[in-house]
Design a protein around this motif. Structure first.
Motif, short mmCIF file in Angstrom:
data_model
loop_
_atom_site.label_atom_id
_atom_site.label_comp_id
_atom_site.label_asym_id
_atom_site.label_seq_id
_atom_site.Cartn_x
_atom_site.Cartn_y
_atom_site.Cartn_z
N PHE A 28 -35.25 -13.55 -28.73
CA PHE A 28 -36.42 -13.94 -29.32
C PHE A 28 -37.51 -14.36 -28.21
CE2 PHE A 28 -39.02 -16.82 -31.93
CZ PHE A 28 -39.83 -15.91 -32.71
N PRO A 29 -38.57 -13.70 -27.97
CA PRO A 29 -39.48 -14.17 -26.77
C PRO A 29 -40.52 -15.19 -27.03
CG PRO A 29 -40.04 -12.18 -27.78
CD PRO A 29 -39.17 -12.47 -28.66
N ARG A 30 -40.57 -15.76 -28.18
CA ARG A 30 -41.29 -16.90 -28.16
C ARG A 30 -40.80 -18.15 -27.77
NH1 ARG A 30 -46.46 -15.17 -31.18
NH2 ARG A 30 -46.33 -12.94 -30.16
N THR A 31 -41.68 -18.97 -27.39
CA THR A 31 -41.21 -20.48 -27.05
C THR A 31 -41.09 -21.38 -28.02
OG1 THR A 31 -43.47 -21.08 -26.86
CG2 THR A 31 -42.29 -20.71 -24.84
N ALA A 32 -39.89 -22.07 -28.08
CA ALA A 32 -39.80 -22.88 -29.17
C ALA A 32 -39.67 -24.41 -28.86
CB ALA A 32 -38.40 -22.57 -30.04
N GLU A 33 -38.97 -24.82 -27.62
CA GLU A 33 -38.79 -25.99 -27.04
C GLU A 33 -39.40 -26.09 -25.67
OE1 GLU A 33 -34.67 -26.74 -28.22
OE2 GLU A 33 -35.59 -28.22 -29.69
N ILE A 34 -40.46 -26.39 -25.31
CA ILE A 34 -40.92 -26.33 -24.01
C ILE A 34 -40.62 -27.45 -23.13
CG2 ILE A 34 -43.34 -26.18 -22.97
CD1 ILE A 34 -44.36 -24.65 -25.39
N ASP A 35 -39.79 -26.87 -21.99
CA ASP A 35 -39.69 -27.95 -21.04
C ASP A 35 -40.73 -28.46 -19.89
OD1 ASP A 35 -36.36 -27.55 -21.01
OD2 ASP A 35 -37.16 -25.64 -21.32
N PHE A 36 -41.51 -27.75 -19.74
CA PHE A 36 -42.51 -27.83 -18.90
C PHE A 36 -44.15 -27.41 -19.17
CE2 PHE A 36 -45.38 -26.84 -15.26
CZ PHE A 36 -45.33 -28.12 -14.39
N PHE A 37 -44.89 -28.21 -19.55
CA PHE A 37 -46.22 -28.05 -19.94
C PHE A 37 -47.11 -28.54 -19.13
CE2 PHE A 37 -49.63 -29.51 -22.96
CZ PHE A 37 -50.36 -28.27 -23.19
N LEU A 38 -48.06 -27.60 -18.59
CA LEU A 38 -49.02 -27.86 -17.76
C LEU A 38 -50.55 -27.78 -18.41
CD1 LEU A 38 -49.71 -27.59 -14.04
CD2 LEU A 38 -51.31 -26.49 -15.58
N SER A 39 -51.42 -28.91 -18.41
CA SER A 39 -52.66 -28.70 -18.85
C SER A 39 -53.96 -28.94 -17.86
CB SER A 39 -52.84 -29.59 -20.26
OG SER A 39 -54.06 -29.34 -20.98
N LEU A 40 -54.92 -28.28 -17.93
CA LEU A 40 -55.99 -28.45 -17.28
C LEU A 40 -57.25 -28.80 -17.97
CD1 LEU A 40 -55.59 -25.94 -14.15
CD2 LEU A 40 -54.80 -28.30 -14.38
#
Lengths: 271, 380, 186
Positions: free
Chosen positions: C61-73
């Motif tokens: 299943f290629p969709r994210t469900a539980e993100i480990d690393f999130f970068l935001s600009l």
């Protein structure tokens, strides 16, 4: 010596399905004479059409012939010409087919300047479907769907095509087959998109509703209005509305042709 | 994908289609921009002139389909790619492809609908349209790969089937697959089969365009090869010329259908996932099948024997395979990104009153594994 | 091993390449990778993201469900895409451009790195934002090795820019390492 049409025609398919006196036969004959003058081998010619009376013409021509869907002939022809730029590709279609449902393809083929000759047999009506008004039905003329007279202005096809970017625009008419053949020959020989309007007669569907049920009357009505371009140009503006110019109306020989441009790209990328 | 980095390409599904098409020998593309399939066209525009092929962006979807069939009749292996509204517009000319028997491949990267719908989000709601969209009786071959390596190989198979049976073949993707990037290892040229249409051996004088004396697929003669045949969208006889003779038309329409129905062993393709001992069956295709695989694993971890059947050839529908599957399982769950389409085919394949469960979702968000797992647990 | 990362920004900040580099690095290490960009009307200044999943097994299943690393600009991209984060996820923000709700600092491990400023000051060209951002991820996670990221980035970088990309990567790595050494808490 009489001219031999046999190499170009599928004799076994005759008699044709058109009404006696129909102008399309004259167009087909003029096409064959032009092919012959150019010494085009029928095996190297593809004639593509859409839907309608005119679009039945390819069935009688002994060449590569393709009778496509309504309005789309030019797109099929474009695919053929792209894949085989060495082949001679001609489209023949009626006014409804090529200027209404196929109008988009018409202007874009002209803009692209792809080396296809487009012959529009303009008899001002949808013949096969029963005489409905088309984009070239004159204002006020009667049609099955214009019982009180046509309310819509009509296209001036050469102007439309020139505006769209056609590099060759001409007009002939079915009252002068020899002249038509000469015009077609020039169009076939033109290296680019060549548009030829043939003012033609549908006495059955147009004429009957507009007091010209006899084919000769209708062809006379056409012939009387046809003026060579030069003479037409010298007319008073008021008179011009009563006539139409015939001959090669516009020609630009050195505009880049689309498939040639594409082949150059292929060559460049493979080098 | 394992895994020498030099061999692995991290490509979106749409790029995979284009790369595989060229590998299959595709040398013509006619298209029109439409989301979410446009990258196929852009990549073909990049690749084709480099290999001597031709790309053209036409003025509309109908024209794009016209060029594809025209080029095919001139001998090209041709491709177009589109999405929902564009697929609707192409359907008339697609029917022309079936009746004149012009090989070509049409990709539909499915998005939400009807009408403009959800241009940037996935759906699987054109699956019935792919079968029945164009008017009149006609055969259909449509393929539904689910992984990028599969997209590569199924694109090649689409061309092969098109060439082998002289007909358009539809490749059904969805937006998830079209835009998802994952690893693909393009197979080496020569390592996979390429089928080219059977060319006539008859002389131009003796050529009969729709000669079926040797089988249901008539040998082909491209334009400009001396054969001068007539091609028409009207019902025609073996000579290619129009006919309204009821017997001739009936024979020919049945022959067109038989090209597919009579060659099922060459066309059918179904994959199974942990299905051998399955008691709860799942039938899913495309990206939804991938969510189903996760659900199957999760169910098995909980001690529920779930298993998946997924078609790679969705049309013709694998009725017999579904029937066989139904005899093994207690129930079949059909998740699909629409409000219930392919489930009808599953239902009519199962000759019993076995419960068939639906999991449907529209709205542009893919069905996720937990939804399917919940369905499995409920059915167990 | 299963790892989910999301790089979000606004169109024009150029972080989409980051996903491709991580995937290539994953392939180098015999791992599987899948990536999905946002697919909306592609406007400059609009929120954009790329999701990348790395797994030791084939990704079904290629969709994210539980993100480990999130970068935001960008704050708007944070708001739009700051969903599906795992509890305790690493959240990397550029403090000059992103403000986040206070409670998020308790839910996640939040790090503040002035990525845009760093790129601008030390590289001079914003095309290197992706590489600097990648550097911060490399320093904070062990999903793929620094060596693999370097190799992948070198291969993917446009000809002539390889050394600049290597430098940009180091800038991200070094900044985070220094920050950690100083004991900066979230």
């Amino acid at each position: 010596m009489s001219f031999d049409y046999k190499p170009y025609l599928r004799y076994e398919k005759l008699p044709h399905m058109w009404c006696p006196g129909c102008g399309i036969g004259i167009v087909v004959k003029a096409m064959i004479r032009a092919f012959d003058d150019l010494e085009w081998d029928p095996r190297d010619i593809a004639v593509v059409s859409g839907i309608g009376c005119t679009s039945r013409a390819p069935g009688y021509l002994n060449m590569n012939t393709l009778h496509t869907t309504h309005g789309r002939a030019l797109s099929f022809a474009t695919g053929i010409k792209m894949h085989r730029p060495d082949g001679n590709v001609v489209v023949i279609a009626g006014d409804g087919d090529s200027t209404a449902i196929g109008g988009n393809h018409l202007i874009h083929a002209a803009r692209r300047n792809i080396n296809i000759t487009m012959i529009v047999n303009n008899n001002n009506i949808y013949g096969m479907t029963g005489g409905q008004y088309s984009p070239t039905t004159p204002l006020g003329a009667k049609a099955a769907t214009a019982p009180y007279g046509n309310l819509e202005p009509s296209f001036d096809l050469p102007h439309l095509l020139r505006g769209a970017g056609a590099s060759f625009v001409a007009r002939g008419h079915v009252g002068n087959g020899r002249q038509l053949s000469t015009i077609l020959k020039k169009g076939f020989a033109h290296n680019g998109f060549a548009f030829i309007e043939v003012v033609s007669n549908c006495h059955t569907q147009f004429g009957r509703r507009n007091r010209m049920a006899d084919p000769m009357n209708m062809i006379k009505w056409i012939s009387d209005r046809a003026k060579p371009l030069k003479k037409f140009g010298q007319m008073e503006e008021d008179d011009k509305a009563k006539y139409f110019p015939v001959g090669v109306l516009f020609e630009e020989k050195d505009r880049p042709e689309y498939t040639a441009t594409y082949e150059k790209l292929i060559k460049k990328l493979s080098a | 994908m394992k895994k020498n980095m030099d061999d692995v390409r991290f490509w979106p599904g749409n790029i995979v289609v284009a790369e595989a098409a060229v590998a299959a020998g595709c040398n013509f593309f006619g298209g029109y921009p439409i989301t979410p399939s446009s990258e196929v066209a852009a990549h073909m525009a990049l690749l084709l002139p480099k290999v001597g092929g031709h790309f053209i962006q036409m003025e509309d979807e109908m024209a794009a389909m016209g060029t594809v069939i025209g080029a095919s009749l001139a001998g090209a292996k041709s491709l177009t790619a589109t999405s929902g509204p564009g697929f609707s517009l192409k359907l008339e000319n697609l029917g022309f492809g079936y009746i004149v028997e012009a090989p070509c491949v049409v990709v539909n990267v499915m998005r939400g609908g009807p009408s403009t719908g959800l241009p940037t989000q996935p759906a699987q709601a054109d699956v019935m349209q792919a079968r029945w969209g164009t008017h009149g009786d006609h055969p259909t071959i449509a393929l539904t790969p689910a992984f990028h390596q599969e997209i590569y190989m199924e694109t090649i198979r689409a061309f092969n089937l098109a060439e082998q049976f002289r007909m358009p073949v539809i490749l059904l993707l969805d937006e998830v697959l079209g835009h998802l990037s994952e690893g693909v290892i393009p197979p080496k040229p020569g390592s996979f089969e390429i089928i080219n249409r059977t060319k006539t051996t008859a002389s131009p004088e003796d050529y009969v365009p729709y000669d079926t004396s040797e089988g249901d697929v008539p040998p082909f003669a491209p334009y400009f090869a001396g054969y001068r045949w007539h091609t028409t969208g009207l019902n025609h006889d073996r000579t290619g010329f129009p006919t309204t003779d009821p017997d001739t038309v009936t024979f020919d329409e049945k022959r067109l259908m038989r090209k597919v129905t009579g060659n099922r062993e060459l066309i059918d393709k179904v994959e199974y996932f942990q299905a051998d001992d399955a008691e709860i069956g799942i039938f899913a295709f495309g990206s939804t099948a991938r969510a189903a695989m996760v659900a199957v694993k999760q169910a098995r971890a909980k001690g529920i024997k779930a298993g998946l059947m997924r078609p790679l050839t969705i049309w013709p529908f694998p009725n017999n395979q579904v029937l066989a599957f139904s005899k093994q399982v207690k129930t079949i769950i059909v998740p699909e990104m629409n409000l219930g389409q392919i489930v009808y085919e599953v239902e009519r394949s199962v000759h019993s009153d076995m419960p068939i469960h639906r999991i449907n979702r529209v709205g542009g968000v893919p069905i996720n594994p937990s939804e399917i797992l919940a369905g499995i647990e409920e059915a167990a | 091993m299963h790892f989910e990362a999301r790089f979000s920004a606004v169109g024009g900040q150029g972080i989409i390449l980051a996903g491709t580099i991580i995937a290539d690095a994953a392939f180098l290490e015999g791992l599987y990778a899948a990536g999905s960009p946002t697919y909306t009307a592609q406007v400059r200044g609009g929120p954009t993201k790329v999701d990348i999943i790395v797994d030791s097994e084939e990704i079904l299943f290629p969709r994210t469900a539980e993100i480990d690393f999130f970068l935001s600009l960008a704050t708007n991209s944070y708001k739009k895409f700051g969903t599906d984060l795992k509890e305790g996820a690493i959240v990397m923000i550029d403090p000059a451009l992103v403000t986040i709700p206070d409670e998020h600092r308790e839910l996640y491990k939040v790090y503040e790195v002035p990525i845009i400023q760093l790129t601008s000051d030390k590289m001079g060209r914003m095309v290197y934002t992706s590489a600097v951002a990648l550097g911060t991820m490399v320093a904070l996670t062990d999903v793929v090795s620094e060596e693999s990221i370097r190799k992948a980035l070198k291969t993917r970088a446009p000809k002539g820019t390889e050394s600049y990309n290597m430098k940009a990567l180091s800038i991200g790595i070094d900044y985070v390492k220094e920050m950690l050494a100083k004991g900066v808490t979230t």
